[in-house]
Scaffold this motif. Structure first.
Motif, PDB file in Angstrom:
ATOM      1  N   THR A  20       0.835  -1.199   0.000  1.00 26.82           N
ATOM      2  CA  THR A  20       0.000   0.000   0.000  1.00 26.82           C
ATOM      3  C   THR A  20       0.867   1.246   0.000  1.00 26.82           C
ATOM      4  O   THR A  20       2.054   1.195   0.319  1.00 26.82           O
ATOM      5  CB  THR A  20      -0.939   0.007   1.213  1.00 26.82           C
ATOM      6  OG1 THR A  20      -0.159   0.067   2.408  1.00 26.82           O
ATOM      7  CG2 THR A  20      -1.809  -1.235   1.240  1.00 26.82           C
ATOM      8  N   ARG A  21       0.262   2.368  -0.358  1.00 25.47           N
ATOM      9  CA  ARG A  21       1.023   3.617  -0.421  1.00 25.47           C
ATOM     10  C   ARG A  21       0.072   4.800  -0.272  1.00 25.47           C
ATOM     11  O   ARG A  21      -1.131   4.667  -0.432  1.00 25.47           O
ATOM     12  CB  ARG A  21       1.773   3.724  -1.726  1.00 25.47           C
ATOM     13  CG  ARG A  21       0.830   3.695  -2.899  1.00 25.47           C
ATOM     14  CD  ARG A  21       1.474   3.756  -4.249  1.00 25.47           C
ATOM     15  NE  ARG A  21       0.533   3.398  -5.273  1.00 25.47           N
ATOM     16  CZ  ARG A  21      -0.621   3.972  -5.511  1.00 25.47           C
ATOM     17  NH1 ARG A  21      -1.019   4.946  -4.763  1.00 25.47           N
ATOM     18  NH2 ARG A  21      -1.420   3.589  -6.468  1.00 25.47           N
ATOM     19  N   ILE A  55      -9.216  10.064   0.564  1.00 24.66           N
ATOM     20  CA  ILE A  55      -8.890   8.835   1.303  1.00 24.66           C
ATOM     21  C   ILE A  55     -10.103   7.913   1.306  1.00 24.66           C
ATOM     22  O   ILE A  55      -9.990   6.710   1.072  1.00 24.66           O
ATOM     23  CB  ILE A  55      -8.440   9.162   2.749  1.00 24.66           C
ATOM     24  CG1 ILE A  55      -7.048   9.778   2.735  1.00 24.66           C
ATOM     25  CG2 ILE A  55      -8.468   7.915   3.633  1.00 24.66           C
ATOM     26  CD1 ILE A  55      -6.608  10.352   4.064  1.00 24.66           C
ATOM     27  N   TRP A  56     -11.266   8.476   1.544  1.00 23.66           N
ATOM     28  CA  TRP A  56     -12.477   7.666   1.596  1.00 23.66           C
ATOM     29  C   TRP A  56     -12.808   7.075   0.227  1.00 23.66           C
ATOM     30  O   TRP A  56     -13.309   5.962   0.120  1.00 23.66           O
ATOM     31  CB  TRP A  56     -13.638   8.499   2.122  1.00 23.66           C
ATOM     32  CG  TRP A  56     -14.805   7.665   2.468  1.00 23.66           C
ATOM     33  CD1 TRP A  56     -16.001   7.612   1.818  1.00 23.66           C
ATOM     34  CD2 TRP A  56     -14.901   6.710   3.526  1.00 23.66           C
ATOM     35  NE1 TRP A  56     -16.825   6.703   2.417  1.00 23.66           N
ATOM     36  CE2 TRP A  56     -16.177   6.134   3.472  1.00 23.66           C
ATOM     37  CE3 TRP A  56     -14.029   6.292   4.525  1.00 23.66           C
ATOM     38  CZ2 TRP A  56     -16.609   5.164   4.366  1.00 23.66           C
ATOM     39  CZ3 TRP A  56     -14.458   5.330   5.417  1.00 23.66           C
ATOM     40  CH2 TRP A  56     -15.725   4.777   5.329  1.00 23.66           C
ATOM     41  N   ASP A  57     -12.523   7.833  -0.851  1.00 21.93           N
ATOM     42  CA  ASP A  57     -12.868   7.395  -2.210  1.00 21.93           C
ATOM     43  C   ASP A  57     -11.840   6.461  -2.839  1.00 21.93           C
ATOM     44  O   ASP A  57     -12.091   5.924  -3.920  1.00 21.93           O
ATOM     45  CB  ASP A  57     -13.067   8.606  -3.125  1.00 21.93           C
ATOM     46  CG  ASP A  57     -14.329   9.379  -2.790  1.00 21.93           C
ATOM     47  OD1 ASP A  57     -15.243   8.780  -2.183  1.00 21.93           O
ATOM     48  OD2 ASP A  57     -14.403  10.577  -3.125  1.00 21.93           O
ATOM     49  N   GLU A  58     -10.678   6.288  -2.200  1.00 22.31           N
ATOM     50  CA  GLU A  58      -9.657   5.394  -2.773  1.00 22.31           C
ATOM     51  C   GLU A  58     -10.204   3.982  -2.922  1.00 22.31           C
ATOM     52  O   GLU A  58     -10.917   3.493  -2.040  1.00 22.31           O
ATOM     53  CB  GLU A  58      -8.427   5.317  -1.865  1.00 22.31           C
ATOM     54  CG  GLU A  58      -7.493   6.471  -1.984  1.00 22.31           C
ATOM     55  CD  GLU A  58      -6.263   6.277  -1.113  1.00 22.31           C
ATOM     56  OE1 GLU A  58      -5.868   5.117  -0.856  1.00 22.31           O
ATOM     57  OE2 GLU A  58      -5.700   7.287  -0.685  1.00 22.31           O
ATOM     58  N   PRO A  59      -9.845   3.323  -4.006  1.00 21.50           N
ATOM     59  CA  PRO A  59     -10.308   1.931  -4.155  1.00 21.50           C
ATOM     60  C   PRO A  59      -9.644   1.022  -3.119  1.00 21.50           C
ATOM     61  O   PRO A  59      -8.532   1.288  -2.660  1.00 21.50           O
ATOM     62  CB  PRO A  59      -9.868   1.559  -5.574  1.00 21.50           C
ATOM     63  CG  PRO A  59      -8.759   2.508  -5.894  1.00 21.50           C
ATOM     64  CD  PRO A  59      -9.030   3.763  -5.131  1.00 21.50           C
ATOM     65  N   SER A  60     -10.322  -0.035  -2.766  1.00 22.55           N
ATOM     66  CA  SER A  60      -9.797  -0.983  -1.768  1.00 22.55           C
ATOM     67  C   SER A  60      -8.536  -1.682  -2.232  1.00 22.55           C
ATOM     68  O   SER A  60      -7.840  -2.284  -1.422  1.00 22.55           O
ATOM     69  CB  SER A  60     -10.865  -2.016  -1.416  1.00 22.55           C
ATOM     70  OG  SER A  60     -11.838  -1.422  -0.591  1.00 22.55           O
ATOM     71  N   THR A  61      -8.206  -1.590  -3.518  1.00 23.32           N
ATOM     72  CA  THR A  61      -6.988  -2.243  -4.012  1.00 23.32           C
ATOM     73  C   THR A  61      -5.732  -1.626  -3.422  1.00 23.32           C
ATOM     74  O   THR A  61      -4.685  -2.258  -3.416  1.00 23.32           O
ATOM     75  CB  THR A  61      -6.921  -2.168  -5.553  1.00 23.32           C
ATOM     76  OG1 THR A  61      -7.038  -0.793  -5.964  1.00 23.32           O
ATOM     77  CG2 THR A  61      -8.024  -2.992  -6.189  1.00 23.32           C
ATOM     78  N   ASN A  62      -5.806  -0.394  -2.908  1.00 17.28           N
ATOM     79  CA  ASN A  62      -4.650   0.248  -2.287  1.00 17.28           C
ATOM     80  C   ASN A  62      -4.682   0.103  -0.764  1.00 17.28           C
ATOM     81  O   ASN A  62      -3.905   0.716  -0.070  1.00 17.28           O
ATOM     82  CB  ASN A  62      -4.583   1.735  -2.659  1.00 17.28           C
ATOM     83  CG  ASN A  62      -3.286   2.376  -2.212  1.00 17.28           C
ATOM     84  OD1 ASN A  62      -2.220   1.767  -2.319  1.00 17.28           O
ATOM     85  ND2 ASN A  62      -3.357   3.580  -1.690  1.00 17.28           N
ATOM     86  N   TRP A  63      -5.570  -0.704  -0.248  1.00 15.65           N
ATOM     87  CA  TRP A  63      -5.723  -0.890   1.186  1.00 15.65           C
ATOM     88  C   TRP A  63      -5.631  -2.367   1.513  1.00 15.65           C
ATOM     89  O   TRP A  63      -5.968  -3.214   0.705  1.00 15.65           O
ATOM     90  CB  TRP A  63      -7.086  -0.355   1.644  1.00 15.65           C
ATOM     91  CG  TRP A  63      -7.209   1.120   1.480  1.00 15.65           C
ATOM     92  CD1 TRP A  63      -7.433   1.793   0.308  1.00 15.65           C
ATOM     93  CD2 TRP A  63      -7.095   2.118   2.484  1.00 15.65           C
ATOM     94  NE1 TRP A  63      -7.481   3.137   0.533  1.00 15.65           N
ATOM     95  CE2 TRP A  63      -7.278   3.364   1.877  1.00 15.65           C
ATOM     96  CE3 TRP A  63      -6.869   2.057   3.852  1.00 15.65           C
ATOM     97  CZ2 TRP A  63      -7.234   4.554   2.580  1.00 15.65           C
ATOM     98  CZ3 TRP A  63      -6.833   3.250   4.554  1.00 15.65           C
ATOM     99  CH2 TRP A  63      -7.013   4.485   3.922  1.00 15.65           C
ATOM    100  N   GLU A  64      -5.186  -2.667   2.713  1.00 16.11           N
ATOM    101  CA  GLU A  64      -5.129  -4.047   3.167  1.00 16.11           C
ATOM    102  C   GLU A  64      -6.176  -4.252   4.256  1.00 16.11           C
ATOM    103  O   GLU A  64      -6.267  -3.475   5.194  1.00 16.11           O
ATOM    104  CB  GLU A  64      -3.741  -4.374   3.718  1.00 16.11           C
ATOM    105  CG  GLU A  64      -3.599  -5.828   4.081  1.00 16.11           C
ATOM    106  CD  GLU A  64      -2.162  -6.199   4.392  1.00 16.11           C
ATOM    107  OE1 GLU A  64      -1.958  -6.949   5.357  1.00 16.11           O
ATOM    108  OE2 GLU A  64      -1.257  -5.735   3.683  1.00 16.11           O
ATOM    109  N   THR A  65      -6.973  -5.287   4.098  1.00  8.62           N
ATOM    110  CA  THR A  65      -7.995  -5.590   5.094  1.00  8.62           C
ATOM    111  C   THR A  65      -7.327  -6.062   6.371  1.00  8.62           C
ATOM    112  O   THR A  65      -6.563  -7.019   6.367  1.00  8.62           O
ATOM    113  CB  THR A  65      -8.972  -6.659   4.567  1.00  8.62           C
ATOM    114  OG1 THR A  65      -9.653  -6.130   3.428  1.00  8.62           O
ATOM    115  CG2 THR A  65      -9.981  -7.052   5.623  1.00  8.62           C
TER     116      THR A  65
END
Length: 130
Positions: A32-33, A62-72
């Motif tokens: 992530t970045r 931040i809220w609109d970023e796709p989940s692909t840039n986040w780790e569950t």
């Protein structure tokens, strides 16, 4: 000197502690970045309004970023709570090692105004930012 078995296990205990407690944050969210705004010196009312606008825009992005840039980090089995994190890799906080965390959740059986009213109380804020 007599060494009890407990003291002979000390290096192993320290190694396990370092591997299991100290180093995991360095392995979390490696793919992530992102960045965060830094502090600014506010000299006027207009400076404050401009900075506030950038902060609000940053929050929405931040809220609109796709989940692909986040780790569950956590997902409830009933899908009523989903917590994601990402590393700060850009901007003034890049070397801090901190994460940004966001979550979505469903509170059943509650009125939206009542939930909001609770979250703006000191007790409710403790739920949001312990």
């Amino acid at each position: 000197m007599v060494v009890t078995p407990y003291f002979s296990l000390l290096p192993l205990v320290v190694a396990v502690f370092v591997y299991c407690v100290v180093t995991p944050p360095t392995r979390w969210c490696k793919q992530t970045r992102g960045g965060l705004l830094g502090e600014e010196y506010i000299q006027s009312k207009q400076d404050a309004f401009n900075f506030a606008r950038r902060v609000v825009d940053e929050g929405y992005s931040i809220w609109d970023e796709p989940s692909t840039n986040w780790e569950t980090m956590f997902k409830a089995a009933d899908n009523k709570l989903h917590v994601e994190s990402r590393r700060i890799t850009e901007g003034p906080f890049a070397t801090s090692g901190i994460f940004v965390t966001r979550a979505t959740g469903t509170i059943t059986g509650a009125d939206a105004d009542a939930v909001y009213g609770h979250f703006i109380t000191p007790e409710g804020l403790l739920l949001l930012d312990p």
